[in-house]
Design a protein around this motif. Structure first.
Motif, PDB file in Angstrom:
ATOM      1  N   ALA A   1       0.834  -1.205   0.000  1.00 38.79           N
ATOM      2  CA  ALA A   1       0.000   0.000   0.000  1.00 38.79           C
ATOM      3  C   ALA A   1       0.867   1.253   0.000  1.00 38.79           C
ATOM      4  N   THR A   2       0.311   2.330  -0.524  1.00 37.26           N
ATOM      5  CA  THR A   2       0.991   3.625  -0.485  1.00 37.26           C
ATOM      6  C   THR A   2       0.647   4.298   0.839  1.00 37.26           C
ATOM      7  N   ALA A   3       1.637   4.767   1.521  1.00 35.01           N
ATOM      8  CA  ALA A   3       1.449   5.385   2.835  1.00 35.01           C
ATOM      9  C   ALA A   3       0.669   6.688   2.731  1.00 35.01           C
ATOM     10  N   PRO A   4      -0.277   6.893   3.653  1.00 32.16           N
ATOM     11  CA  PRO A   4      -0.999   8.170   3.693  1.00 32.16           C
ATOM     12  C   PRO A   4      -0.045   9.364   3.802  1.00 32.16           C
ATOM     13  N   ARG A   5       1.075   9.176   4.506  1.00 31.16           N
ATOM     14  CA  ARG A   5       2.058  10.267   4.612  1.00 31.16           C
ATOM     15  C   ARG A   5       2.576  10.656   3.227  1.00 31.16           C
ATOM     16  N   LYS A   6       2.889   9.644   2.391  1.00 29.06           N
ATOM     17  CA  LYS A   6       3.411   9.916   1.041  1.00 29.06           C
ATOM     18  C   LYS A   6       2.365  10.581   0.152  1.00 29.06           C
ATOM     19  N   LEU A   7       1.091  10.306   0.442  1.00 31.06           N
ATOM     20  CA  LEU A   7       0.006  10.909  -0.326  1.00 31.06           C
ATOM     21  C   LEU A   7      -0.367  12.291   0.190  1.00 31.06           C
ATOM     22  N   GLY A   8       0.238  12.695   1.303  1.00 29.67           N
ATOM     23  CA  GLY A   8      -0.052  13.999   1.887  1.00 29.67           C
ATOM     24  C   GLY A   8      -1.430  14.075   2.533  1.00 29.67           C
ATOM     25  N   LEU A   9      -1.964  12.927   2.959  1.00 35.94           N
ATOM     26  CA  LEU A   9      -3.290  12.910   3.566  1.00 35.94           C
ATOM     27  C   LEU A   9      -3.247  13.445   4.992  1.00 35.94           C
ATOM     28  N   GLU A  10      -4.302  14.132   5.367  1.00 32.00           N
ATOM     29  CA  GLU A  10      -4.404  14.661   6.723  1.00 32.00           C
ATOM     30  C   GLU A  10      -4.484  13.516   7.716  1.00 32.00           C
ATOM     31  N   ARG A  11      -3.698  13.617   8.756  1.00 33.43           N
ATOM     32  CA  ARG A  11      -3.695  12.592   9.796  1.00 33.43           C
ATOM     33  C   ARG A  11      -4.667  12.996  10.897  1.00 33.43           C
ATOM     34  N   LYS A  12      -5.554  12.072  11.220  1.00 31.14           N
ATOM     35  CA  LYS A  12      -6.471  12.285  12.335  1.00 31.14           C
ATOM     36  C   LYS A  12      -6.756  10.917  12.923  1.00 31.14           C
ATOM     37  N   ASP A  13      -6.261  10.671  14.133  1.00 33.31           N
ATOM     38  CA  ASP A  13      -6.504   9.396  14.770  1.00 33.31           C
ATOM     39  C   ASP A  13      -6.880   9.640  16.228  1.00 33.31           C
TER      40      ASP A  13
END
Length: 124
Positions: A61-73
């Motif tokens: 899988a492509t990491a959300p970080r590499k996709l520039g996705l907003e992190r919310k956990d």
């Protein structure tokens, strides 16, 4: 119980970091080798896969970080009974939003995820 909750919050943080980076090695540190992941499959039926199968998907899988996705956990809840715990998490990888229930056991003095039950909602 406070020590257990602290340790489980630390486990959850490793989980969140591993998810954001799609880091299978990091996930392996918190999952028991005999654990499994359960969810509703694309066919609408219950799907149970061994952790190694799930980790293979993580590796591809492509990491959300590499996709520039907003992190919310978020840790929604932690319920501890002796050497057994349930940790409820909420996290996002837009357009997918997850709720994960992590069943944990204290194995040889260390908390490990032994079962992950997940749901995902896809939003536009």
């Amino acid at each position: 119980m406070q020590d257990a909750e602290h340790a489980l919050r630390a486990l959850a943080q490793v989980y969140f970091d591993a998810a954001y980076d799609m880091d299978a090695q990091q996930f392996q540190t918190i999952f028991h080798p005999r654990s499994a992941v359960t969810r509703i499959g694309d066919d609408g039926e219950v799907s149970v896969m061994p952790i190694e199968t799930w980790l293979a998907g993580v590796r591809n899988a492509t990491a959300p970080r590499k996709l520039g996705l907003e992190r919310k956990d978020e840790v929604v809840a932690i319920d501890v009974s002796e050497d057994l715990a349930l940790v409820k998490l909420r996290l996002q990888m837009p357009p997918r939003y997850f709720i994960d229930l992590l069943s944990c056991l204290k194995v040889q003095g260390c908390w490990k995820i032994v079962q992950k039950v997940m749901s995902v909602e896809v939003r536009p």
